[in-house]
Scaffold this motif. Structure first.
Motif, short mmCIF file in Angstrom:
data_model
loop_
_atom_site.label_atom_id
_atom_site.label_comp_id
_atom_site.label_asym_id
_atom_site.label_seq_id
_atom_site.Cartn_x
_atom_site.Cartn_y
_atom_site.Cartn_z
N ARG A 111 20.50 -50.90 49.44
CA ARG A 111 19.84 -49.88 48.82
C ARG A 111 19.14 -50.67 47.33
O ARG A 111 18.20 -50.60 47.08
N HIS A 112 20.38 -51.22 46.66
CA HIS A 112 20.11 -51.69 45.39
C HIS A 112 19.19 -53.07 45.41
O HIS A 112 18.29 -53.24 44.87
N LYS A 113 19.49 -53.77 46.57
CA LYS A 113 18.60 -54.97 46.98
C LYS A 113 17.52 -54.90 47.01
O LYS A 113 16.46 -55.52 46.74
N LYS A 114 16.92 -53.66 47.88
CA LYS A 114 15.70 -53.27 48.26
C LYS A 114 15.15 -52.56 47.32
O LYS A 114 13.64 -52.32 47.38
N LYS A 115 15.77 -52.14 46.20
CA LYS A 115 15.16 -51.26 45.04
C LYS A 115 14.73 -50.01 45.59
O LYS A 115 13.61 -49.66 45.30
N LEU A 116 15.26 -49.35 46.25
CA LEU A 116 15.45 -47.98 46.71
C LEU A 116 16.39 -46.97 46.35
O LEU A 116 17.60 -47.66 45.63
N PRO A 117 16.21 -45.87 46.49
CA PRO A 117 17.11 -44.93 45.91
C PRO A 117 18.43 -45.01 46.52
O PRO A 117 18.44 -45.24 47.88
N VAL A 118 19.68 -44.85 45.72
CA VAL A 118 20.81 -45.33 46.28
C VAL A 118 21.78 -43.98 46.62
O VAL A 118 22.52 -43.99 47.65
N ARG A 119 21.38 -42.81 46.01
CA ARG A 119 22.25 -41.76 46.45
C ARG A 119 21.99 -40.66 47.19
O ARG A 119 21.92 -39.49 47.19
N GLY A 120 21.07 -41.37 48.19
CA GLY A 120 20.77 -40.29 49.45
C GLY A 120 19.50 -39.35 49.04
O GLY A 120 18.99 -38.65 49.88
#
Length: 127
Positions: free
Chosen positions: A91-100
């Motif tokens: 999720r960090h790599k894709k630059k998306l929210p990490v925490r659900g």
């Protein structure tokens, strides 16, 4: 000019607010610093003596991880997650929210500005 932990803190602000300009120190820690050093937290930064500034600087250096060290630690933690290929790392790599958090209609801060879909014009109906 009061320089603490490599940051010039603003002169005209109240001490407990000015300390929050240091990365890694928020409201809780700034109040804690003022209480432990017995410095009045509503005192302005420009009215601090050199001894008080020195006490604050040494206390922060000894007890808190701030600025460069903290940024480095956080980036290494993220790099570790990415290298381990965990879900959070992907999720960090894709630059998306990490925490659900949901991404269907929100997450604009993390995903960036919305991009219009090109070529979406409707073709006129033939009779």
């Amino acid at each position: 000019m009061a320089r603490i932990a490599g940051v010039n803190i603003p002169q005209n602000k109240v001490l407990h607010v000015a300390l929050t300009y240091i990365h890694g120190i928020g409201k809780k820690f700034s109040n804690e610093i003022c209480n432990k050093l017995s410095i009045e937290k509503n005192k302005r930064v420009n009215s601090l003596t050199d001894e008080e500034v020195l006490k604050i600087r040494e206390f922060i250096d000894q007890n808190y991880k701030v600025e460069g060290d903290l940024r480095r630690e956080v980036s290494l933690n993220i790099k570790r997650l990415v290298d381990l290929a965990t879900y959070r790392g992907s999720r960090h790599k894709k630059k998306l929210p990490v925490r659900g958090q949901r991404t269907h209609c929100n997450a604009r801060t993390r995903k960036g500005k919305a991009i219009a879909i090109a070529g979406k014009k409707l073709t006129p109906m033939k009779k």
